[in-house]
Design a protein around this motif. Structure first.
Motif, PDB file in Angstrom:
ATOM      1  N   ALA A  43      -3.603  -4.551   1.830  1.00 56.96           N
ATOM      2  CA  ALA A  43      -5.094  -4.439   1.484  1.00 56.96           C
ATOM      3  C   ALA A  43      -5.770  -3.448   2.304  1.00 56.96           C
ATOM      4  O   ALA A  43      -6.694  -2.772   1.685  1.00 56.96           O
ATOM      5  N   GLU A  44      -5.447  -3.263   3.728  1.00 55.73           N
ATOM      6  CA  GLU A  44      -6.199  -2.328   4.244  1.00 55.73           C
ATOM      7  C   GLU A  44      -5.947  -0.864   3.886  1.00 55.73           C
ATOM      8  O   GLU A  44      -6.798  -0.151   3.752  1.00 55.73           O
ATOM      9  N   LEU A  45      -4.610  -0.706   3.366  1.00 53.26           N
ATOM     10  CA  LEU A  45      -4.441   0.674   3.127  1.00 53.26           C
ATOM     11  C   LEU A  45      -5.035   1.163   1.628  1.00 53.26           C
ATOM     12  O   LEU A  45      -5.527   1.999   1.348  1.00 53.26           O
ATOM     13  N   GLN A  46      -5.291  -0.084   0.601  1.00 55.04           N
ATOM     14  CA  GLN A  46      -5.810  -0.020  -0.328  1.00 55.04           C
ATOM     15  C   GLN A  46      -7.370   0.285  -0.140  1.00 55.04           C
ATOM     16  O   GLN A  46      -8.093   0.995  -0.909  1.00 55.04           O
ATOM     17  N   ALA A  47      -8.039  -0.384   0.753  1.00 55.45           N
ATOM     18  CA  ALA A  47      -9.377  -0.152   1.145  1.00 55.45           C
ATOM     19  C   ALA A  47      -9.485   1.270   1.738  1.00 55.45           C
ATOM     20  O   ALA A  47     -10.410   1.947   1.206  1.00 55.45           O
ATOM     21  N   ALA A  48      -8.425   1.520   2.365  1.00 60.44           N
ATOM     22  CA  ALA A  48      -8.594   2.962   3.113  1.00 60.44           C
ATOM     23  C   ALA A  48      -8.586   4.192   1.857  1.00 60.44           C
ATOM     24  O   ALA A  48      -9.050   5.256   1.700  1.00 60.44           O
ATOM     25  N   GLU A  94       1.697 -10.498   6.560  1.00 58.70           N
ATOM     26  CA  GLU A  94       1.342  -9.432   7.428  1.00 58.70           C
ATOM     27  C   GLU A  94       1.478  -8.107   6.461  1.00 58.70           C
ATOM     28  O   GLU A  94       0.579  -7.171   6.545  1.00 58.70           O
ATOM     29  N   LYS A  95       2.371  -8.084   5.573  1.00 56.33           N
ATOM     30  CA  LYS A  95       2.573  -6.916   4.532  1.00 56.33           C
ATOM     31  C   LYS A  95       1.331  -7.017   3.656  1.00 56.33           C
ATOM     32  O   LYS A  95       0.725  -5.921   3.231  1.00 56.33           O
ATOM     33  N   GLU A  96       1.157  -8.031   3.187  1.00 49.90           N
ATOM     34  CA  GLU A  96      -0.315  -8.146   2.351  1.00 49.90           C
ATOM     35  C   GLU A  96      -1.450  -7.860   2.819  1.00 49.90           C
ATOM     36  O   GLU A  96      -2.323  -6.864   2.279  1.00 49.90           O
ATOM     37  N   THR A  97      -1.610  -8.108   4.067  1.00 47.96           N
ATOM     38  CA  THR A  97      -2.913  -7.647   5.018  1.00 47.96           C
ATOM     39  C   THR A  97      -2.817  -6.329   5.121  1.00 47.96           C
ATOM     40  O   THR A  97      -3.825  -5.606   4.942  1.00 47.96           O
ATOM     41  N   ALA A  98      -1.702  -5.447   5.422  1.00 49.03           N
ATOM     42  CA  ALA A  98      -1.430  -4.325   5.703  1.00 49.03           C
ATOM     43  C   ALA A  98      -1.567  -3.454   4.319  1.00 49.03           C
ATOM     44  O   ALA A  98      -2.531  -2.436   4.119  1.00 49.03           O
ATOM     45  N   ASP A 100      -9.296   3.663  -1.318  1.00 52.34           N
ATOM     46  CA  ASP A 100     -10.524   3.630  -2.026  1.00 52.34           C
ATOM     47  C   ASP A 100     -11.480   4.701  -1.444  1.00 52.34           C
ATOM     48  O   ASP A 100     -12.294   5.091  -2.120  1.00 52.34           O
TER      49      ASP A 100
END
Length: 110
Positions: free
Chosen positions: A62-67, A56-60, A69
């Protein structure tokens, strides 16, 4: 004859005590084994929970990094830099074309 009976009785008592001691030892070992099994089960459950939380933390992340970027690409500074780089690349291309008209050739990469 009485002595023989006493000796035989003492031997039986020793045998009984030995058997009882073995039984107590097995019983204690079985309790230890049961506790170990319970602890192993608890650790397996804890590991599964930690793995799930990690996913769950890895998914979150990745989402934060995409946001982040996307936000970076939307900033005025990034857009200005991108426009400036495009303009400079166009100028360089025009200069190279002009120099090629005068007979200039680009040096080869080492």
């Amino acid at each position: 004859e009485l002595n023989e009976k006493c000796v035989a009785l003492e031997q039986k008592q020793v045998t009984i005590r030995t058997a009882q001691a073995r039984h107590r030892h097995r019983h204690r070992q079985a309790r230890r084994d049961h506790k170990l099994v319970l602890r192993a089960d608890a650790l397996r459950e804890e590991l599964a929970a930690v793995k799930s939380e990690h996913t769950e933390k890895e998914t979150a992340l990745a989402e934060l990094q995409a946001a982040m970027d996307m936000k970076l690409q939307e900033t005025p500074q990034f857009k200005a830099m991108k426009d400036m780089m495009a303009k400079k690349n166009s100028q360089i291309k025009t200069m190279r074309e002009a120099l090629a008209g005068y007979g200039w050739t680009e040096p080869e990469d080492p």
